[in-house]
Design a protein around this motif. Structure first.
Motif, short mmCIF file in Angstrom:
data_model
loop_
_atom_site.label_atom_id
_atom_site.label_comp_id
_atom_site.label_asym_id
_atom_site.label_seq_id
_atom_site.Cartn_x
_atom_site.Cartn_y
_atom_site.Cartn_z
N GLY A 20 -1.32 18.02 139.06
CA GLY A 20 0.13 17.81 139.06
C GLY A 20 0.53 16.65 138.18
N TYR A 21 1.80 16.33 138.25
CA TYR A 21 2.37 15.28 137.40
C TYR A 21 3.36 14.48 138.24
CZ TYR A 21 0.68 18.68 134.05
OH TYR A 21 -0.11 19.55 133.36
N ASN A 22 3.66 13.27 137.81
CA ASN A 22 4.83 12.60 138.39
C ASN A 22 5.94 12.64 137.35
OD1 ASN A 22 6.86 11.07 139.34
ND2 ASN A 22 5.66 9.22 139.69
N TYR A 23 6.77 13.67 137.46
CA TYR A 23 7.88 13.85 136.51
C TYR A 23 9.22 13.75 137.24
CZ TYR A 23 4.84 15.53 132.69
OH TYR A 23 3.93 15.63 131.67
N ARG A 24 9.23 13.05 138.40
CA ARG A 24 10.43 13.04 139.23
C ARG A 24 11.56 12.20 138.64
NH1 ARG A 24 6.37 11.45 143.75
NH2 ARG A 24 6.88 9.48 142.77
N MET A 25 12.77 12.69 138.83
CA MET A 25 13.97 11.91 138.50
C MET A 25 14.24 10.95 139.65
SD MET A 25 17.85 13.35 137.83
CE MET A 25 17.88 13.52 136.06
N THR A 26 14.84 9.79 139.34
CA THR A 26 15.19 8.87 140.43
C THR A 26 16.61 9.14 140.93
OG1 THR A 26 16.17 7.18 139.02
CG2 THR A 26 13.77 7.04 139.36
N ASN A 27 16.85 8.64 142.13
CA ASN A 27 18.19 8.76 142.72
C ASN A 27 19.23 8.02 141.87
OD1 ASN A 27 19.70 9.84 144.95
ND2 ASN A 27 19.90 7.75 145.77
N ILE A 28 18.81 6.95 141.20
CA ILE A 28 19.74 6.19 140.34
C ILE A 28 20.16 7.04 139.15
CG2 ILE A 28 20.11 4.06 139.01
CD1 ILE A 28 17.80 2.80 140.61
N GLN A 29 19.16 7.71 138.54
CA GLN A 29 19.49 8.62 137.43
C GLN A 29 20.44 9.71 137.92
OE1 GLN A 29 15.19 9.43 136.69
NE2 GLN A 29 15.71 9.31 134.53
N ALA A 30 20.12 10.30 139.07
CA ALA A 30 20.92 11.40 139.59
C ALA A 30 22.34 10.93 139.94
CB ALA A 30 20.25 12.03 140.80
N ALA A 31 22.47 9.66 140.40
CA ALA A 31 23.79 9.11 140.72
C ALA A 31 24.65 9.07 139.46
CB ALA A 31 23.65 7.72 141.32
N LEU A 32 24.03 8.62 138.36
CA LEU A 32 24.74 8.64 137.07
C LEU A 32 25.13 10.08 136.73
CD1 LEU A 32 22.70 6.33 134.64
CD2 LEU A 32 25.14 6.20 135.11
N GLY A 33 24.19 10.99 136.95
CA GLY A 33 24.42 12.40 136.63
C GLY A 33 25.57 13.02 137.41
N VAL A 34 25.63 12.71 138.71
CA VAL A 34 26.71 13.26 139.54
C VAL A 34 28.06 12.75 139.02
CG1 VAL A 34 27.73 13.28 141.85
CG2 VAL A 34 25.26 13.60 141.58
N ALA A 35 28.10 11.47 138.64
CA ALA A 35 29.35 10.91 138.09
C ALA A 35 29.69 11.59 136.77
CB ALA A 35 29.20 9.40 137.91
N GLN A 36 28.69 11.80 135.93
CA GLN A 36 28.94 12.42 134.61
C GLN A 36 29.39 13.89 134.77
OE1 GLN A 36 27.52 11.05 130.97
NE2 GLN A 36 28.83 9.59 132.03
#
Ligand SMILES: *Cc1c(COP(=O)(O)O)cnc(C)c1O
Length: 372
Positions: free
Chosen positions: A227-243
């Motif tokens: 496997g890999y660690n390719y996870r997005m962080t909650n901080i990135q996703a928070a920016l994404g939800v706003a965008q």
């Protein structure tokens, strides 16, 4: 933006919403790859792209790698890619130990030429990565026809084309998977970030498993696959939800900017403007022009001259087959259209923060320099 200021090629647009959501992550402690913004962002972006599932990842490059791995592509396989794209497209194939097979561009869309794809298909071909370059969708009708006929997977690299449409279909929703990037200069940003959208539940679940170290759901710390660690962080996703609240507005503005450029640069001898096929809804990630030999200055000379007037620009990508880590034979392959575009192509400032006056100022300066 005042005329004495430097006009950059791209600038992210963020306001109090991004600040509020990111602050919420800090205050709540959910700063890593668990947290409420991740599923919310995945759902919103998948829905935006007319897909059922979205698997968020750390950046656009790993979205391509993860998709290829999940589709079972590896050593001995060939994957068809355009030579004129950002290098991550071809690199993602190399990461799987498969071989990228390059194709030329077409003048109608600046994207991969379906006729050249057909010529490059062999018994080893497993997939096509269709890139929607500079916001213009690739000719997906022809590409999907070839894929069906030869039983190939299609990965859409839509890193530069969020919301673009081929006929009535959103990019990312036509192939087996659609890969997106949310790097700082993309149509929306999460700082660094990416997502893979799909309508295939099994494939999405496989990608979700692989991106999280491929850990068994039943036995803790047992990993049945690499496997890999390719996870997005909650901080990135928070920016994404706003965008995501603003993505439609951003795309509308990108298209307005393109219209103003086109109006003010049309009929300038020697300039060729970014095409839009009649079946395409392009999103003009970066408005682009070709500086033909009739201009009397080269693309690079024009770039230097506009820079002196405070205007940034970017040259087109270099055909990926020319990178020194490919074999001499691959480096020597000829792609006449891609090579022409690469030498003559220039991306102009395309930030949604530009005013109409900024765009007109840029067009006027280009015309002035070209003496037209
Ligand atoms: C930006 C981009 C990528 C890679 O995305 P990152 O998020 O920077 O890793 C891949 N393909 C294309 C066509 C891109 O423009």
């Amino acid at each position: 933006m005042s005329k004495s200021k430097f006009i950059p090629i791209s600038e992210p647009s963020m306001d109090h919403t991004e600040l509020e959501y990111v602050t919420d992550c800090m205050k709540s402690g959910w700063v890593s790859s668990l947290g409420k913004y991740i599923p919310e962002f995945e759902e919103k972006f998948a829905h935006f792209s007319d897909c059922k599932y979205g698997v968020s990842v750390f950046n656009g490059t790993v979205s391509l790698h993860l998709a290829l791995v999940a589709l079972g592509i590896g050593s001995g396989d060939e994957v068809i890619v355009p030579t004129l794209t950002f290098v991550a497209t071809a690199n993602s194939v190399l990461y799987t130990r498969a071989t990228p097979v390059f194709v030329d561009s077409e003048t109608e869309t600046w994207n991969m030429d379906p006729k050249d794809i057909e010529r490059k298909i062999t018994s080893k071909t497993k997939a096509i990565i269709a890139v929607h370059l500079y916001g213009h969708p690739a000719n997906m009708g022809e590409i999907m026809k070839l894929a069906k006929k030869h039983k190939l997977f299609v990965i859409e690299d839509a890193a530069e084309a969020h919301g673009a449409k081929y006929k009535n279909n959103k990019v990312g929703s036509m192939g087996d998977v659609g890969c997106f990037s949310f790097y700082g200069n993309k149509i929306i940003t999460t700082g660094e970030g990416g997502i893979i959208v799909s309508n295939n539940k099994k494939l999405s679940e496989k990608m979700r498993f692989l991106k999280d170290h491929a850990m068994s759901k039943t036995i803790k710390y047992f990993h049945p696959s690499l496997g890999y660690n390719y996870r997005m962080t909650n901080i990135q996703a928070a920016l994404g939800v706003a965008q995501m609240k603003k993505i439609d507005k951003f795309i509308k503005r990108k298209r307005e900017i393109a219209l103003i450029y086109s109006e003010h640069l049309k009929n300038v001898p020697g300039l060729e403007l970014q095409p839009q096929a009649k079946w395409a809804h392009a999103v003009y990630w970066m408005y682009s022009i070709l500086i033909k030999p009739e201009c009397g200055v080269t693309r690079d000379e024009l770039a230097t001259l506009i820079k002196k007037r405070g205007i940034d620009s970017r040259p087109f990508f270099i055909p990926n087959n020319k990178m020194p880590y490919f074999s001499k034979n691959v480096q020597k392959q000829k792609f006449p259209v891609a090579e022409m575009l690469s030498v003559q192509g220039m991306n102009l400032p395309s930030s949604v923060l530009l005013s109409n006056e900024d765009v007109i100022f840029i067009a006027k300066n280009i015309k002035d320099i070209l003496n037209k």
